[in-house]
Design a protein around this motif. Sequence first.
Motif, mmCIF file in Angstrom:
data_model
loop_
_atom_site.group_PDB
_atom_site.id
_atom_site.type_symbol
_atom_site.label_atom_id
_atom_site.label_comp_id
_atom_site.label_asym_id
_atom_site.label_seq_id
_atom_site.Cartn_x
_atom_site.Cartn_y
_atom_site.Cartn_z
ATOM 1 N N SER A 196 0.832 -1.196 0.000
ATOM 2 C CA SER A 196 0.000 0.000 0.000
ATOM 3 C C SER A 196 0.870 1.250 0.000
ATOM 4 O O SER A 196 1.926 1.278 0.629
ATOM 5 C CB SER A 196 -0.897 0.011 1.245
ATOM 6 N N PRO A 197 0.437 2.310 -0.671
ATOM 7 C CA PRO A 197 1.180 3.579 -0.570
ATOM 8 C C PRO A 197 1.187 4.158 0.837
ATOM 9 O O PRO A 197 2.079 4.920 1.195
ATOM 10 C CB PRO A 197 0.446 4.510 -1.543
ATOM 11 N N LEU A 198 0.173 3.787 1.657
ATOM 12 C CA LEU A 198 0.096 4.227 3.042
ATOM 13 C C LEU A 198 0.823 3.241 3.947
ATOM 14 O O LEU A 198 0.804 2.036 3.709
ATOM 15 C CB LEU A 198 -1.356 4.332 3.492
ATOM 16 N N LEU A 199 1.429 3.746 5.003
ATOM 17 C CA LEU A 199 2.160 2.871 5.920
ATOM 18 C C LEU A 199 1.251 1.807 6.525
ATOM 19 O O LEU A 199 1.578 0.628 6.553
ATOM 20 C CB LEU A 199 2.826 3.693 7.024
ATOM 21 N N CYS A 200 0.103 2.221 7.039
ATOM 22 C CA CYS A 200 -0.890 1.273 7.527
ATOM 23 C C CYS A 200 -2.250 1.734 7.024
ATOM 24 O O CYS A 200 -2.605 2.909 7.162
ATOM 25 C CB CYS A 200 -0.890 1.188 9.047
ATOM 26 N N GLY A 201 -3.004 0.812 6.453
ATOM 27 C CA GLY A 201 -4.326 1.150 5.956
ATOM 28 C C GLY A 201 -4.348 1.393 4.456
ATOM 29 O O GLY A 201 -3.324 1.302 3.773
ATOM 30 N N GLU A 202 -5.532 1.698 3.969
ATOM 31 C CA GLU A 202 -5.756 1.941 2.552
ATOM 32 C C GLU A 202 -6.508 3.249 2.379
ATOM 33 O O GLU A 202 -7.111 3.764 3.321
ATOM 34 C CB GLU A 202 -6.576 0.797 1.925
ATOM 35 N N VAL A 203 -6.483 3.781 1.188
ATOM 36 C CA VAL A 203 -7.265 4.973 0.876
ATOM 37 C C VAL A 203 -8.738 4.594 0.899
ATOM 38 O O VAL A 203 -9.148 3.578 0.318
ATOM 39 C CB VAL A 203 -6.876 5.538 -0.500
ATOM 40 N N GLY A 204 -9.536 5.393 1.590
ATOM 41 C CA GLY A 204 -10.951 5.078 1.735
ATOM 42 C C GLY A 204 -11.858 6.181 1.248
ATOM 43 O O GLY A 204 -11.402 7.246 0.784
ATOM 44 N N GLU A 205 -13.146 5.941 1.386
ATOM 45 C CA GLU A 205 -14.141 6.925 0.980
ATOM 46 C C GLU A 205 -13.988 8.189 1.828
ATOM 47 O O GLU A 205 -13.839 8.129 3.038
ATOM 48 C CB GLU A 205 -15.546 6.336 1.156
ATOM 49 N N GLY A 206 -14.020 9.306 1.169
ATOM 50 C CA GLY A 206 -13.879 10.586 1.857
ATOM 51 C C GLY A 206 -12.454 11.080 1.957
ATOM 52 O O GLY A 206 -12.216 12.230 2.359
ATOM 53 N N ASP A 207 -11.478 10.240 1.627
ATOM 54 C CA ASP A 207 -10.086 10.672 1.658
ATOM 55 C C ASP A 207 -9.775 11.568 0.460
ATOM 56 O O ASP A 207 -10.250 11.325 -0.654
ATOM 57 C CB ASP A 207 -9.142 9.459 1.624
ATOM 58 N N LYS A 208 -8.980 12.570 0.679
ATOM 59 C CA LYS A 208 -8.564 13.489 -0.378
ATOM 60 C C LYS A 208 -7.051 13.451 -0.493
ATOM 61 O O LYS A 208 -6.336 13.727 0.472
ATOM 62 C CB LYS A 208 -9.025 14.912 -0.067
ATOM 63 N N ILE A 209 -6.567 13.081 -1.664
ATOM 64 C CA ILE A 209 -5.131 12.978 -1.908
ATOM 65 C C ILE A 209 -4.652 14.226 -2.633
ATOM 66 O O ILE A 209 -5.189 14.591 -3.688
ATOM 67 C CB ILE A 209 -4.804 11.716 -2.743
ATOM 68 N N SER A 210 -3.636 14.866 -2.061
ATOM 69 C CA SER A 210 -3.055 16.067 -2.668
ATOM 70 C C SER A 210 -1.568 15.856 -2.877
ATOM 71 O O SER A 210 -0.876 15.324 -2.004
ATOM 72 C CB SER A 210 -3.270 17.289 -1.766
ATOM 73 N N LYS A 211 -1.093 16.250 -4.022
ATOM 74 C CA LYS A 211 0.334 16.161 -4.314
ATOM 75 C C LYS A 211 1.070 17.209 -3.498
ATOM 76 O O LYS A 211 0.783 18.402 -3.605
ATOM 77 C CB LYS A 211 0.580 16.398 -5.812
ATOM 78 N N ARG A 212 1.988 16.758 -2.653
ATOM 79 C CA ARG A 212 2.759 17.708 -1.854
ATOM 80 C C ARG A 212 3.858 18.305 -2.708
ATOM 81 O O ARG A 212 4.594 17.595 -3.396
ATOM 82 C CB ARG A 212 3.368 17.022 -0.634
ATOM 83 N N LYS A 213 3.963 19.624 -2.668
ATOM 84 C CA LYS A 213 4.987 20.305 -3.449
ATOM 85 C C LYS A 213 6.329 20.180 -2.734
ATOM 86 O O LYS A 213 6.510 20.708 -1.638
ATOM 87 C CB LYS A 213 4.625 21.773 -3.640
#
Length: 313
Positions: free
Chosen positions: A282-299
Amino acid sequence: MIISASRRTDIPNYYSEWFFNRIRDGFLYVRNPVNPHQISDIDLSPGAVDCIVFWTKNPGPMLGRLDELSGYHYYFQFTLTGYGTDIECYVPHKRKVMIPVFKQLSGEIGRQRVIWRYDPILFTHRYTPEYHIKAFGQIAASLEGYTDKCVISFVDLYAKNKKSMSALNSYDLDESRLMAFAEKLAQIGWKHGIEIASCAEKLDLQKYGIRHNCCIDKDLIERITACPIHVLKDKNQRLECGCAESVEIGAYNTCKNGCRYCYANSSGLRVENTCRTYNPHSPLLCGEVGEGDKISKRKVKSVRDQQLSLKFE
């Protein structure tokens, strides 16, 4: 960008497979601990990452795979104390396991890039000043020639560790005794060729040769990379902390070392439940991307000054 891996958990010990997968894929996700639905997408390409700072009590799982980091600059903050499993519940035996691991790591990457941490220091009926001085001396003697620096700090109380610290019946030394104690540690360090520095301490110990330390260390990173960097003090850390700005990639309630003084875990049950969600792919250390999550590219961008070069003896 400097990566901190991690103040919140022991990535080298428990999540090295996840980390190497993230290096391979060139990115990772980090949840905002204040607003968990906010997720940052962080570029891990060698062009964006100037240095990785690993914090660990056991980097053993990474040994044999460090060639996978050949495109990166990095160093380790390696915590090695005199506590038993009553304080550091799941850390392997120090003399039999961890000192040999320390030496092996130092032999592979160089002693400049392995910082010994003897912290946090707490005092109890078992772990008296005399106990610490003896343990510190034994470890220092074993690590002579394998590290250039030891970082010390005295335990702080947080909401997350207040209950467990109270159960240990820990106590404080008055300032005069604390200064005398620190002086003895400095003398031991000097004897074994190890500089002693303090971490986020208000107490001024410089007259004993103990300077205030920067764990995310601009000077060390410049030496490792042989390049000047432009970076500010990390405004998200305590006032006494001299660390440079970094991007933290860890997660709270994921460290399984079981240290009684830990500020990053709410409870053992919370850690157990969180760790059940660990997926090394998973891209996350623990857990998965879920409903309501917002992914933003960090500059993020390199902080190295590519137009200049430094020469070090």
